[in-house]
Design a protein around this motif. Structure first.
Motif, short mmCIF file in Angstrom:
data_model
loop_
_atom_site.label_atom_id
_atom_site.label_comp_id
_atom_site.label_asym_id
_atom_site.label_seq_id
_atom_site.Cartn_x
_atom_site.Cartn_y
_atom_site.Cartn_z
N ILE A 24 0.82 -1.21 0.00
CA ILE A 24 0.00 0.00 0.00
C ILE A 24 0.85 1.26 0.00
O ILE A 24 0.32 2.37 -0.09
CB ILE A 24 -0.95 0.03 1.21
N ALA A 25 2.18 1.11 0.11
CA ALA A 25 3.06 2.27 0.18
C ALA A 25 3.31 2.85 -1.20
O ALA A 25 3.47 2.11 -2.19
CB ALA A 25 4.40 1.87 0.82
N ALA A 26 3.32 4.17 -1.29
CA ALA A 26 3.61 4.84 -2.56
C ALA A 26 5.01 4.47 -3.02
O ALA A 26 5.93 4.26 -2.22
CB ALA A 26 3.51 6.35 -2.40
N ALA A 207 -10.96 8.96 -12.99
CA ALA A 207 -10.04 9.90 -12.34
C ALA A 207 -9.03 10.39 -13.38
O ALA A 207 -8.69 9.65 -14.31
CB ALA A 207 -9.31 9.23 -11.18
N PRO A 208 -8.55 11.62 -13.25
CA PRO A 208 -7.55 12.11 -14.20
C PRO A 208 -6.22 11.38 -14.04
O PRO A 208 -5.73 11.19 -12.92
CB PRO A 208 -7.43 13.60 -13.83
N ARG A 209 -5.66 10.99 -15.16
CA ARG A 209 -4.41 10.22 -15.12
C ARG A 209 -3.23 11.04 -14.62
O ARG A 209 -2.28 10.50 -14.04
CB ARG A 209 -4.11 9.66 -16.51
N GLN A 210 -3.26 12.35 -14.84
CA GLN A 210 -2.11 13.19 -14.48
C GLN A 210 -1.85 13.20 -12.98
O GLN A 210 -0.73 13.50 -12.54
CB GLN A 210 -2.33 14.62 -14.96
N SER A 211 -2.87 12.90 -12.17
CA SER A 211 -2.72 12.97 -10.71
C SER A 211 -2.53 11.61 -10.05
O SER A 211 -2.43 11.53 -8.83
CB SER A 211 -3.97 13.65 -10.10
N LEU A 212 -2.48 10.54 -10.84
CA LEU A 212 -2.34 9.21 -10.26
C LEU A 212 -0.99 9.06 -9.57
O LEU A 212 0.02 9.60 -10.02
CB LEU A 212 -2.47 8.14 -11.35
N ILE A 213 -0.98 8.30 -8.47
CA ILE A 213 0.23 8.09 -7.67
C ILE A 213 0.52 6.60 -7.64
O ILE A 213 -0.27 5.81 -7.11
CB ILE A 213 0.03 8.64 -6.25
N ARG A 214 1.65 6.22 -8.20
CA ARG A 214 1.99 4.81 -8.34
C ARG A 214 2.25 4.14 -6.99
O ARG A 214 2.92 4.69 -6.12
CB ARG A 214 3.24 4.68 -9.22
N ILE A 215 1.69 2.93 -6.87
CA ILE A 215 2.01 2.05 -5.75
C ILE A 215 2.90 0.91 -6.25
O ILE A 215 4.03 0.73 -5.80
CB ILE A 215 0.74 1.47 -5.10
N ALA A 216 2.38 0.12 -7.19
CA ALA A 216 3.11 -1.06 -7.67
C ALA A 216 2.68 -1.39 -9.09
O ALA A 216 1.57 -1.07 -9.52
CB ALA A 216 2.84 -2.25 -6.75
#
Length: 261
Positions: A24-26, A207-216
């Motif tokens: 679950i960690a970024a 959701a907008p793709r530009q704001s996505l935050i990768r986990i895994a």
């Protein structure tokens, strides 16, 4: 511009002492905190390579809390390696591209260059699937999603990745925090290799793709599961996710080429 803020609270009921692994960690946090507590106090979480956390939980209630700050603009995304390209062309458990080759060729074989093909696939999945919570389960693969015509984010991502691979476009799935997603949850999207770069696609368009935050990132959801029970027995009756963008949410046409840091 402020940093993006993300968080997750997972509440478990451990009925037999258990070993569990969390993802679950970024992938690239600026700062983060992960705490694990049971009825008697703090429980150790051992960080493993790949941003995994191993927890040995005693019987009883267990609460995991994760918070992080993430930069709005990360480092330059890495290009596609030869090994990544090879792995992202192979069939996998939830992405049986070898079984959907005929459909993919008939439906999208004439789309044109690889970028046009990915756009056509993503648009088709968006237009032909119904987003329905609870409509699929942990064993549902992309072929079943295609036949059933419904699913949730992981089913959309699996189907896009499968159809891309069936047409020789390397594709993988990526678990993310998604500011703007409603209802808020963990989210799964697809990355397709175009001109040596990993471009991100979300056929749910939630959701907008530009704001996505990768986990895994992995071949399919088997590689990106938020929780894996190694031993013992537990349930997870509580799950609360937060994801707040560092600034206004951007507009997304869901057709342009966007890379995820």
């Amino acid at each position: 511009m402020t940093n993006s803020r993300i968080g997750a609270t997972l509440g478990f009921d451990v009925t037999e002492p258990a070993e569990l692994v969390l993802r679950i960690a970024a992938a690239r946090p600026l700062a983060e905190t992960l705490t694990v507590v049971d009825g008697a106090g703090a429980v150790d979480a051992v960080e493993l390579p790949g941003r995994l956390h191993l927890i040995r939980a005693p019987r009883g209630p267990l609460t995991v809390t994760y918070t992080a700050e993430v930069a709005v603009s990360g480092p330059e995304p890495a290009g596609v390696t030869d090994v990544e390209r090879i792995v992202a062309l192979r069939p996998s458990r939830y992405c049986p591209s070898d079984r959907l080759g005929g459909f993919a060729a008939a439906a999208f074989g004439g789309a044109g260059d690889p970028a046009a093909t990915v756009r056509a696939i993503t648009t088709w999945v968006f237009e032909h699937l119904s987003y329905e919570a609870g409509s699929s389960g942990p064993t549902t693969d992309a072929a079943e999603t295609l036949l059933g015509g419904r699913g949730v984010c992981r089913d959309y991502a699996h189907l896009v990745a499968t159809l891309c691979r069936a047409l020789n476009v390397p594709a993988r799935v990526t678990a993310v925090y998604a500011p703007g997603l409603s209802p808020m949850d963990f989210h799964l999207v697809t990355e397709a290799a175009l001109d040596g770069r990993w471009t991100v696609w979300d056929a749910t368009r939630l959701a907008p793709r530009q704001s996505l935050i990768r986990i895994a990132t992995g071949r399919d959801a088997a590689d990106t599961a938020l929780e894996t029970t190694l031993s013992g027995r537990l349930t997870m009756p509580e799950l609360l996710i937060t994801a707040v963008a560092g600034g206004d949410l951007p507009a997304d046409d869901h057709l342009s080429l966007i890379e995820l840091a």
